[in-house]
Design a protein around this motif. Structure first.
Motif, short mmCIF file in Angstrom:
data_model
loop_
_atom_site.label_atom_id
_atom_site.label_comp_id
_atom_site.label_asym_id
_atom_site.label_seq_id
_atom_site.Cartn_x
_atom_site.Cartn_y
_atom_site.Cartn_z
N TRP A 9 -7.38 -9.14 -3.99
CA TRP A 9 -8.47 -9.67 -5.10
C TRP A 9 -6.96 -10.85 -5.72
O TRP A 9 -6.21 -10.19 -5.52
CB TRP A 9 -8.70 -8.64 -5.38
N PRO A 10 -7.60 -11.20 -6.33
CA PRO A 10 -6.25 -12.02 -7.52
C PRO A 10 -6.47 -10.92 -8.62
O PRO A 10 -7.25 -10.85 -8.88
CB PRO A 10 -7.83 -13.46 -7.41
N GLY A 11 -4.96 -10.73 -8.85
CA GLY A 11 -4.38 -9.93 -10.01
C GLY A 11 -4.26 -8.53 -9.94
O GLY A 11 -4.51 -8.01 -10.28
N ILE A 12 -4.42 -8.75 -7.68
CA ILE A 12 -3.47 -7.43 -8.23
C ILE A 12 -1.96 -7.45 -7.39
O ILE A 12 -1.72 -8.22 -6.31
CB ILE A 12 -3.74 -6.77 -6.23
N PRO A 13 -1.55 -6.86 -8.20
CA PRO A 13 -0.21 -7.26 -7.90
C PRO A 13 0.70 -6.41 -6.45
O PRO A 13 0.11 -5.81 -6.85
CB PRO A 13 0.57 -6.72 -9.55
N GLY A 14 1.83 -6.93 -5.96
CA GLY A 14 1.81 -5.49 -5.20
C GLY A 14 2.84 -6.19 -4.31
O GLY A 14 3.56 -5.80 -3.25
N ALA A 15 2.55 -7.90 -3.54
CA ALA A 15 3.19 -8.39 -2.18
C ALA A 15 4.60 -8.16 -2.27
O ALA A 15 5.11 -7.64 -1.21
CB ALA A 15 2.11 -8.93 -1.86
N THR A 16 4.93 -8.89 -3.05
CA THR A 16 6.93 -7.85 -3.27
C THR A 16 7.32 -7.35 -2.92
O THR A 16 8.10 -6.98 -2.02
CB THR A 16 7.49 -9.00 -4.78
N ALA A 17 6.94 -6.26 -4.08
CA ALA A 17 6.55 -4.45 -4.08
C ALA A 17 6.60 -3.87 -2.24
O ALA A 17 7.49 -3.45 -1.68
CB ALA A 17 6.45 -3.77 -4.65
N VAL A 18 6.06 -4.39 -1.87
CA VAL A 18 5.13 -3.84 -0.21
C VAL A 18 6.37 -4.60 0.58
O VAL A 18 6.94 -3.61 1.76
CB VAL A 18 3.61 -4.48 -0.42
N ALA A 19 6.37 -6.36 0.68
CA ALA A 19 8.01 -6.47 2.01
C ALA A 19 8.83 -5.76 1.72
O ALA A 19 9.82 -5.29 2.59
CB ALA A 19 7.63 -7.99 1.12
N ASP A 20 9.35 -5.27 0.05
CA ASP A 20 10.83 -4.63 -0.20
C ASP A 20 10.20 -3.85 1.02
O ASP A 20 11.46 -3.12 1.68
CB ASP A 20 11.15 -4.25 -1.56
N ALA A 21 9.58 -2.98 0.20
CA ALA A 21 9.64 -1.54 1.39
C ALA A 21 9.57 -1.91 2.41
O ALA A 21 10.25 -0.76 3.62
CB ALA A 21 8.50 -0.99 0.83
N TRP A 22 8.73 -2.84 3.22
CA TRP A 22 8.60 -2.83 4.62
C TRP A 22 9.94 -3.80 5.41
O TRP A 22 10.08 -2.48 5.84
CB TRP A 22 7.56 -4.28 4.88
N GLN A 23 10.91 -3.85 4.44
CA GLN A 23 12.11 -4.24 5.36
C GLN A 23 12.79 -3.09 5.10
O GLN A 23 14.13 -3.24 7.07
CB GLN A 23 12.67 -5.39 4.53
N LEU A 91 -1.28 -6.90 4.24
CA LEU A 91 -2.60 -6.60 2.90
C LEU A 91 -1.77 -5.47 1.26
O LEU A 91 -2.75 -4.10 1.85
CB LEU A 91 -4.23 -6.73 3.25
N THR A 92 -2.24 -6.20 0.71
CA THR A 92 -2.31 -4.65 -0.35
C THR A 92 -3.91 -4.22 -0.69
O THR A 92 -4.42 -5.83 -0.64
CB THR A 92 -1.70 -5.03 -1.44
N LEU A 93 -4.69 -3.86 -1.77
CA LEU A 93 -5.73 -3.11 -1.84
C LEU A 93 -6.05 -2.87 -2.20
O LEU A 93 -5.10 -1.03 -2.61
CB LEU A 93 -6.49 -3.29 -0.45
N GLN A 94 -6.55 -2.85 -3.55
CA GLN A 94 -6.84 -1.98 -4.93
C GLN A 94 -7.29 -0.66 -4.67
O GLN A 94 -9.10 -0.43 -4.20
CB GLN A 94 -6.93 -2.82 -5.99
N ARG A 95 -7.27 0.67 -4.96
CA ARG A 95 -7.68 1.61 -4.98
C ARG A 95 -9.37 1.53 -5.99
O ARG A 95 -10.21 2.13 -5.09
CB ARG A 95 -7.07 2.78 -5.38
N GLU A 96 -9.10 1.08 -6.85
CA GLU A 96 -10.46 1.04 -7.82
C GLU A 96 -11.62 -0.09 -6.52
O GLU A 96 -12.97 0.97 -7.04
CB GLU A 96 -10.01 0.35 -8.90
N ALA A 97 -12.27 -0.57 -5.79
CA ALA A 97 -12.94 -1.34 -5.33
C ALA A 97 -12.29 -1.09 -3.42
O ALA A 97 -12.52 -2.36 -2.79
CB ALA A 97 -12.91 -2.43 -5.79
#
Length: 197
Positions: A9-23, A91-97
């Motif tokens: 969803w737009p406005g959910i940040p996290g892709a960069t942090a997830v990519a760092d952790a994935w590497q 994909l990142t996914l917001q817990r709230e929804a």
């Protein structure tokens, strides 16, 4: 292995942090590329050229700081591009929804015939600021989400921002053939204290 890390969803940040952790957790010769969420045709051609040049040398890891549902052109989204280029989507996914958004984005991936590698839960729930309580909430949410959408939850963001990975789920995807660098335990799955690391 070719992977695109993107938000839902737009406005959910996290892709960069997830990519760092994935590497860190999936140790491969990654060729990481940050992607302009609104690329020109020339930028897309340059991306494809770089990916082609890496064939057999590096595994592409594209990081999209935007939603995989964002349009690229008439009737095309990043999910369509992922399918066309053979990229698996993390994909990142917001817990709230998570249940409603997970269903919507799983449908998008099916429509685009894109391969979903899995989800990483991000964001905190308003009900708790306690790590143990969050782990218990995730333990209840994850089986429902996976049963509903048919895609595994590979990771979850802790309250301190650290990404914790599900070693069992990772072993079932292509990443299971790689060398992992795992440390720390996470009790998000009841009855499996060492599953999340």
């Amino acid at each position: 292995m070719k992977v695109m890390v993107a938000d839902t969803w737009p406005g959910i940040p996290g892709a960069t942090a997830v990519a760092d952790a994935w590497q860190q957790v999936v140790q491969r010769p990654w060729g990481r590329l940050s992607v302009d969420p609104n690329p020109s045709e020339a930028q897309l051609k340059a991306l494809w050229q770089q990916i082609s040049e890496w064939a057999g040398e590096k595994d592409p890891l594209l990081v999209l700081p935007g939603s995989v549902a964002d349009p690229l052109g008439p009737g095309q989204t990043w999910a369509d591009l992922a399918h066309a280029w053979g990229l698996s989507l993390l994909l990142t996914l917001q817990r709230e929804a998570a249940l409603s958004q997970g269903a919507a984005f799983a449908a998008l991936l099916r429509q685009a015939r894109a391969r979903g590698l899995g989800w990483v839960l991000v964001g905190s729930l308003t009900e708790t600021g306690d790590p143990q309580a969050l782990a218990e909430l995730d333990a209840a949410l994850i089986p429902r989400l996976e049963a509903q959408v048919g895609m595994p939850v590979l990771g979850r963001m802790a309250l301190d921002g650290q990404i914790l990975w599900d070693t069992d789920a990772l072993s079932l995807c292509d990443a299971g053939k790689t060398i992992f660098n795992l440390a720390g335990a996470d009790p998000a799955r009841s009855g499996s204290q060492t599953r999340w690391k």
